[in-house]
Motif scaffolding. Structure first.
Motif, PDB file in Angstrom:
ATOM      1  N   GLN A 192       0.398  -1.229  -0.117  1.00 30.66           N
ATOM      2  CA  GLN A 192       0.184  -0.349   0.080  1.00 30.66           C
ATOM      3  C   GLN A 192       0.361   1.326   0.109  1.00 30.66           C
ATOM      4  OE1 GLN A 192      -3.069  -0.197   3.517  1.00 30.66           O
ATOM      5  NE2 GLN A 192      -3.170   2.393   2.991  1.00 30.66           N
ATOM      6  N   GLY A 193       0.533   2.443  -0.822  1.00 30.91           N
ATOM      7  CA  GLY A 193       1.257   3.797  -0.912  1.00 30.91           C
ATOM      8  C   GLY A 193       0.157   4.879  -0.985  1.00 30.91           C
ATOM      9  N   ALA A 194       0.488   6.219  -0.245  1.00 26.45           N
ATOM     10  CA  ALA A 194      -0.451   6.600  -0.068  1.00 26.45           C
ATOM     11  C   ALA A 194       0.081   8.097  -0.075  1.00 26.45           C
ATOM     12  CB  ALA A 194      -0.879   6.584   1.194  1.00 26.45           C
ATOM     13  N   LEU A 195      -0.471   9.035  -0.191  1.00 28.51           N
ATOM     14  CA  LEU A 195       0.133   9.954  -0.637  1.00 28.51           C
ATOM     15  C   LEU A 195      -0.990  11.367  -0.232  1.00 28.51           C
ATOM     16  CD1 LEU A 195       2.468  11.458  -4.169  1.00 28.51           C
ATOM     17  CD2 LEU A 195       3.261  11.243  -2.008  1.00 28.51           C
ATOM     18  N   GLU A 196      -1.246  12.004   1.047  1.00 30.44           N
ATOM     19  CA  GLU A 196      -1.297  13.245   1.689  1.00 30.44           C
ATOM     20  C   GLU A 196      -1.016  13.971   1.805  1.00 30.44           C
ATOM     21  OE1 GLU A 196      -2.917   9.717   5.235  1.00 30.44           O
ATOM     22  OE2 GLU A 196      -1.312  11.057   5.392  1.00 30.44           O
ATOM     23  N   TYR A 197      -1.974  14.887   1.484  1.00 28.79           N
ATOM     24  CA  TYR A 197      -2.023  16.670   1.042  1.00 28.79           C
ATOM     25  C   TYR A 197      -2.609  17.393   2.625  1.00 28.79           C
ATOM     26  CZ  TYR A 197      -1.078  21.435  -0.968  1.00 28.79           C
ATOM     27  OH  TYR A 197      -0.844  23.093  -0.783  1.00 28.79           O
ATOM     28  N   ARG A 198      -2.260  18.362   3.071  1.00 31.50           N
ATOM     29  CA  ARG A 198      -2.477  19.255   4.063  1.00 31.50           C
ATOM     30  C   ARG A 198      -2.883  20.565   3.421  1.00 31.50           C
ATOM     31  NH1 ARG A 198      -0.444  18.426   9.548  1.00 31.50           N
ATOM     32  NH2 ARG A 198       1.600  19.358   8.144  1.00 31.50           N
ATOM     33  N   GLY A 199      -4.557  21.540   3.459  1.00 28.52           N
ATOM     34  CA  GLY A 199      -4.423  22.480   3.340  1.00 28.52           C
ATOM     35  C   GLY A 199      -4.405  23.162   4.242  1.00 28.52           C
ATOM     36  N   ASN A 200      -4.946  24.853   4.204  1.00 29.92           N
ATOM     37  CA  ASN A 200      -5.879  25.179   5.330  1.00 29.92           C
ATOM     38  C   ASN A 200      -6.376  24.751   6.466  1.00 29.92           C
ATOM     39  OD1 ASN A 200      -3.271  27.207   5.216  1.00 29.92           O
ATOM     40  ND2 ASN A 200      -4.026  28.567   4.038  1.00 29.92           N
TER      41      ASN A 200
ATOM     42  N   ILE B 222      -4.508   6.749  -2.501  1.00 27.31           N
ATOM     43  CA  ILE B 222      -4.206   5.716  -1.933  1.00 27.31           C
ATOM     44  C   ILE B 222      -4.457   4.672  -2.423  1.00 27.31           C
ATOM     45  CG2 ILE B 222      -4.266   3.959   0.441  1.00 27.31           C
ATOM     46  CD1 ILE B 222      -5.926   6.063   1.609  1.00 27.31           C
ATOM     47  N   ALA B 223      -3.127   4.167  -3.234  1.00 29.72           N
ATOM     48  CA  ALA B 223      -3.089   2.388  -4.031  1.00 29.72           C
ATOM     49  C   ALA B 223      -2.546   1.303  -3.234  1.00 29.72           C
ATOM     50  CB  ALA B 223      -1.673   2.749  -4.885  1.00 29.72           C
ATOM     51  N   PHE B 224      -3.996   0.247  -3.276  1.00 27.92           N
ATOM     52  CA  PHE B 224      -3.598  -1.355  -2.876  1.00 27.92           C
ATOM     53  C   PHE B 224      -3.579  -1.985  -3.770  1.00 27.92           C
ATOM     54  CE2 PHE B 224      -7.109   1.395  -0.603  1.00 27.92           C
ATOM     55  CZ  PHE B 224      -6.759   1.118   1.128  1.00 27.92           C
TER      56      PHE B 224
ATOM     57  N   GLY C 171      -5.275  -3.986  -9.175  1.00 27.37           N
ATOM     58  CA  GLY C 171      -5.384  -3.070  -7.940  1.00 27.37           C
ATOM     59  C   GLY C 171      -6.638  -2.047  -7.787  1.00 27.37           C
ATOM     60  N   VAL C 172      -5.963  -1.320  -6.327  1.00 24.13           N
ATOM     61  CA  VAL C 172      -7.812  -0.699  -5.862  1.00 24.13           C
ATOM     62  C   VAL C 172      -6.876   0.779  -5.066  1.00 24.13           C
ATOM     63  CG1 VAL C 172      -8.587  -0.131  -4.294  1.00 24.13           C
ATOM     64  CG2 VAL C 172      -8.852  -2.514  -4.660  1.00 24.13           C
ATOM     65  N   LEU C 173      -7.051   1.524  -6.731  1.00 27.42           N
ATOM     66  CA  LEU C 173      -6.832   3.417  -5.975  1.00 27.42           C
ATOM     67  C   LEU C 173      -8.346   3.903  -5.190  1.00 27.42           C
ATOM     68  CD1 LEU C 173      -5.187   5.473  -6.340  1.00 27.42           C
ATOM     69  CD2 LEU C 173      -5.929   6.097  -8.753  1.00 27.42           C
TER      70      LEU C 173
ATOM     71  N   LEU D  20     -16.566  17.713   6.563  1.00 30.12           N
ATOM     72  CA  LEU D  20     -17.707  16.864   4.897  1.00 30.12           C
ATOM     73  C   LEU D  20     -16.680  16.516   4.382  1.00 30.12           C
ATOM     74  CD1 LEU D  20     -20.963  18.859   4.915  1.00 30.12           C
ATOM     75  CD2 LEU D  20     -20.136  16.706   6.447  1.00 30.12           C
ATOM     76  N   GLY D  21     -16.717  15.249   3.463  1.00 29.56           N
ATOM     77  CA  GLY D  21     -15.908  15.422   2.493  1.00 29.56           C
ATOM     78  C   GLY D  21     -17.255  13.274   2.095  1.00 29.56           C
ATOM     79  N   SER D  22     -15.514  13.150   0.859  1.00 28.89           N
ATOM     80  CA  SER D  22     -16.288  12.502  -0.451  1.00 28.89           C
ATOM     81  C   SER D  22     -14.996  11.790  -0.616  1.00 28.89           C
ATOM     82  CB  SER D  22     -16.681  13.368  -1.288  1.00 28.89           C
ATOM     83  OG  SER D  22     -16.054  13.867  -2.293  1.00 28.89           O
ATOM     84  N   GLU D  23     -15.214  10.498  -1.231  1.00 25.88           N
ATOM     85  CA  GLU D  23     -14.639   9.373  -1.910  1.00 25.88           C
ATOM     86  C   GLU D  23     -14.963   8.876  -2.517  1.00 25.88           C
ATOM     87  OE1 GLU D  23     -11.890   5.842   0.740  1.00 25.88           O
ATOM     88  OE2 GLU D  23     -14.324   6.125   1.052  1.00 25.88           O
ATOM     89  N   PHE D  24     -13.733   8.309  -3.604  1.00 24.77           N
ATOM     90  CA  PHE D  24     -14.348   7.233  -4.575  1.00 24.77           C
ATOM     91  C   PHE D  24     -13.045   6.547  -4.795  1.00 24.77           C
ATOM     92  CE2 PHE D  24     -13.520   6.568  -8.951  1.00 24.77           C
ATOM     93  CZ  PHE D  24     -14.606   6.453  -9.653  1.00 24.77           C
ATOM     94  N   THR D  25     -13.110   4.844  -4.933  1.00 29.88           N
ATOM     95  CA  THR D  25     -12.486   3.872  -5.372  1.00 29.88           C
ATOM     96  C   THR D  25     -12.790   3.254  -6.396  1.00 29.88           C
ATOM     97  OG1 THR D  25     -12.468   4.253  -2.924  1.00 29.88           O
ATOM     98  CG2 THR D  25     -11.576   2.072  -4.223  1.00 29.88           C
ATOM     99  N   ILE D  26     -11.510   3.054  -7.140  1.00 30.36           N
ATOM    100  CA  ILE D  26     -11.635   2.077  -8.253  1.00 30.36           C
ATOM    101  C   ILE D  26     -11.106   0.941  -7.694  1.00 30.36           C
ATOM    102  CG2 ILE D  26     -11.149   1.055 -10.720  1.00 30.36           C
ATOM    103  CD1 ILE D  26     -11.612   5.035 -10.833  1.00 30.36           C
ATOM    104  N   HIS D  27     -11.622  -0.507  -8.329  1.00 29.15           N
ATOM    105  CA  HIS D  27     -11.035  -1.690  -7.939  1.00 29.15           C
ATOM    106  C   HIS D  27     -11.176  -2.312  -9.070  1.00 29.15           C
ATOM    107  CE1 HIS D  27     -12.958  -1.905  -3.292  1.00 29.15           C
ATOM    108  NE2 HIS D  27     -13.423  -1.389  -4.057  1.00 29.15           N
TER     109      HIS D  27
END
Length: 302
Positions: free
Chosen positions: A131-139, A146-148, A157-159, A173-180
């Motif tokens: 698994q690898g991930a890149l996370e960005y923090r804004g103000n 994230i890649a699995f 794989g899974v992105l 609040l937030g949203s998430e989108f995943t591709i298998h």
């Protein structure tokens, strides 16, 4: 790893909502982690940045313990860097058991806004997970990719990607989108999530095509916290609600008690008593519907 005497760090981005995997941490800390048999843990701090941990588990078998994959012996090494970007970075951890199975993790920062994570797991001589991930923090927002188990040559794989936004001082609040993409079949999953924080309480929840998860925790006092979690899987058609409590009197009486009960009929509790340099632990778990019980005794040195 313990960080005694570490000064409090002022957040660089106080309005940042954090990341989705961090939201349930306070709630998860309330619930106990029961074990079976005898467990001995030896912690050795070689320096303020390097720690070694030896763990010996004595139980009838992994199957009877109800926790598959718990090895008789594990060795763990953790190395951390200097205090930077609100935490110690980088963090490198590796754990190997008596069968040769390996678990490795690394967390670090490319700059004060961009964080990377990497996880690899093997089971004996077989590659189990990466698994690898890149996370960005804004103000006032955060996003991550994230890649699995990515396989660039096979295109499998899974992105997963998500975006979180601080709407108000209490609401995010937030949203998430995943591709298998597995065995030539592509599936997508869209989800939404939210978190609301009060003075001494907070609740969070997420929902997608596979089901939903919700949690609530409340700090009743400096020593007592309670929480409830609801997990529902639309794929398996199952739902489970867990109530837990935590009484932490480490500063007063050098002991901590955690307990939980869920809708499957399982009641669990873990008691820990600190007698420097030892920590004694008693664990019990009983499923009333199935008539299954697990009891354990633990000793931590260091």
């Amino acid at each position: 790893m313990e960080q005694p005497g570490r000064p409090e760090v002022i957040p660089l981005f106080p309005d940042n909502p954090g990341f989705h995997d961090e939201w349930p941490r306070k709630l998860k800390d309330i619930f106990p982690s029961p074990f079976e048999g005898a467990k001995v843990v030896l912690n050795k701090m070689l320096s303020s940045r390097f720690q070694l941990v030896h763990t010996v588990n004595l139980a009838d078998s992994a199957a009877s313990a109800g926790v598959p994959g718990v090895p008789p012996y594990t060795f763990q090494a953790t190395c951390v860097g200097k205090a930077e970007h609100e935490e110690l970075t980088p963090v490198m951890m590796a754990e190997i058991d008596n069968s040769g199975s390996l678990n490795g993790q690394v967390i670090g920062y490319l700059n004060q806004r961009l964080r990377y994570k990497g996880v690899v797991q093997t089971q004996k001589s077989k590659w189990l997970m990466s698994q690898g991930a890149l996370e960005y923090r804004g103000n006032s927002y955060s996003s991550s990719v994230i890649a699995f188990n990515p396989d660039i040559l096979a295109g499998t794989g899974v992105l997963s990607t998500n975006f979180l936004k601080r709407i108000s001082p209490s609401l995010s609040l937030g949203s998430e989108f995943t591709i298998h993409n597995t065995q030539g079949q592509i599936k997508t999953n869209l989800g939404v999530m939210g978190k609301y924080s009060g003075g001494k309480w907070e609740c969070h929840g997420s929902a997608n095509n596979s089901g939903f998860q919700a949690g609530y925790m409340h700090e009743c006092s400096k020593t007592t916290s309670v929480g409830v979690e609801w997990d529902c899987s639309a794929v398996q058609g199952e739902s489970n609600v867990t109530f837990g409590y935590k009484i932490d009197l480490t500063e007063v009486g050098n002991f901590c008690v955690k307990g939980s009960i869920d809708t499957t009929g399982t009641v669990s509790a873990v008691y820990e008593k600190r007698i420097h340099p030892f920590t004694l632990a008693l664990s019990a778990s009983l499923n009333h519907y199935r008539g299954l019980s697990r009891f354990g005794f633990g000793l931590t040195i260091g």
